[in-house]
Design an enzyme around this catalytic site. Sequence first.
Site, short mmCIF file in Angstrom:
data_model
loop_
_atom_site.label_atom_id
_atom_site.label_comp_id
_atom_site.label_asym_id
_atom_site.label_seq_id
_atom_site.Cartn_x
_atom_site.Cartn_y
_atom_site.Cartn_z
N ASN A 99 34.08 79.57 58.28
CA ASN A 99 34.79 78.56 57.99
C ASN A 99 35.16 77.74 56.39
O ASN A 99 36.08 76.97 56.28
CB ASN A 99 34.73 77.49 59.22
CG ASN A 99 35.09 76.03 58.78
OD1 ASN A 99 36.05 76.17 59.43
ND2 ASN A 99 34.36 75.12 58.07
N TYR A 165 45.21 81.12 47.62
CA TYR A 165 44.89 80.26 49.11
C TYR A 165 45.50 81.10 50.15
O TYR A 165 45.20 81.73 50.69
CB TYR A 165 44.66 79.41 48.70
CG TYR A 165 44.66 78.40 50.05
CD1 TYR A 165 43.65 78.05 50.56
CD2 TYR A 165 46.14 78.80 51.43
CE1 TYR A 165 43.41 77.70 52.00
CE2 TYR A 165 45.55 78.06 52.35
CZ TYR A 165 44.12 77.47 53.29
OH TYR A 165 43.39 77.25 54.66
N LYS A 169 43.79 84.57 52.37
CA LYS A 169 43.21 84.07 53.38
C LYS A 169 44.39 85.65 55.07
O LYS A 169 44.01 86.08 55.76
CB LYS A 169 44.83 82.66 54.95
CG LYS A 169 44.00 81.72 53.70
CD LYS A 169 41.69 81.81 54.62
CE LYS A 169 41.55 80.62 54.34
NZ LYS A 169 40.38 80.31 54.77
#
Length: 263
Positions: A99, A165, A169
């Site tokens: 996470n 980012y 991902k």
Amino acid sequence: MGKEEFSQPKIDLSGKVAIVTGGTKGLGYGIVMKLAGAGAKVVITSRHQDDIDAVAAEVRELGGEATGFKTDVQNVDELNALIQKTVDAYGKLDIMVNNAGVAVTKRFTEMTEEEYNRVINSNFKSVYFGSQAAAKQMIAQGGGGKIINMCSIGGIKGNNQLSTYGASKAASINLTKTMAWELGRYGIQVNAICPGYVETALNRDVLENPKFKEKTLKGIPLRRFGTVNEIANLTLFLASDLCDMIDGEFIVADMGATLGGNV
């Protein structure tokens, strides 16, 4: 035709051991509380031991079991040590929730190498080597396991001023599928969650800004932001035996934001 028996679903993680990286704030905190509430023994990571101890104490006050270890998820040695410490504490590892992550909001042409490294290492390297260490332990144990990667809708669409980012991902989504292929033979399932806008204590001021909120909600069919509880519930589902047929998938939880069209 014979009657097929159907059991009523109940999520019970008693006897399971889970790691949640970045488990002291936001989504991670919610996931820790949800897994512990279902009976799992939870190992929490953060960069600050005081925060870990506070959340672990909260879990214990509610009747659950938790501990945690300060871990830099960008450091492979520390990730390997995290797995070993978990096994030393609880004897095994069943569920790995990757996470932890960061974002730097800046135009692609202005991003520095230092900022690039911090985002990629926090969001992708940590998932790669954290999952690797977890998988090795699960394989050695036998009996399978669950690896759950917290990704983002930023990994499946373009993102203004979030180049590193989004790229991190997207890489994690692809890695999820590859790991599922390689680890399925050992009974290890690997899946990802791709949230859209989710309100947390860390971003509440931004999301509740009237101008930002009005503009953003126009692009979300459900006309609302998600909640930590909803993402924690989805993580709990993936960690349970209710979804043993799901493998190598990324579940988009964005209130319909990536549907496209005029909403």
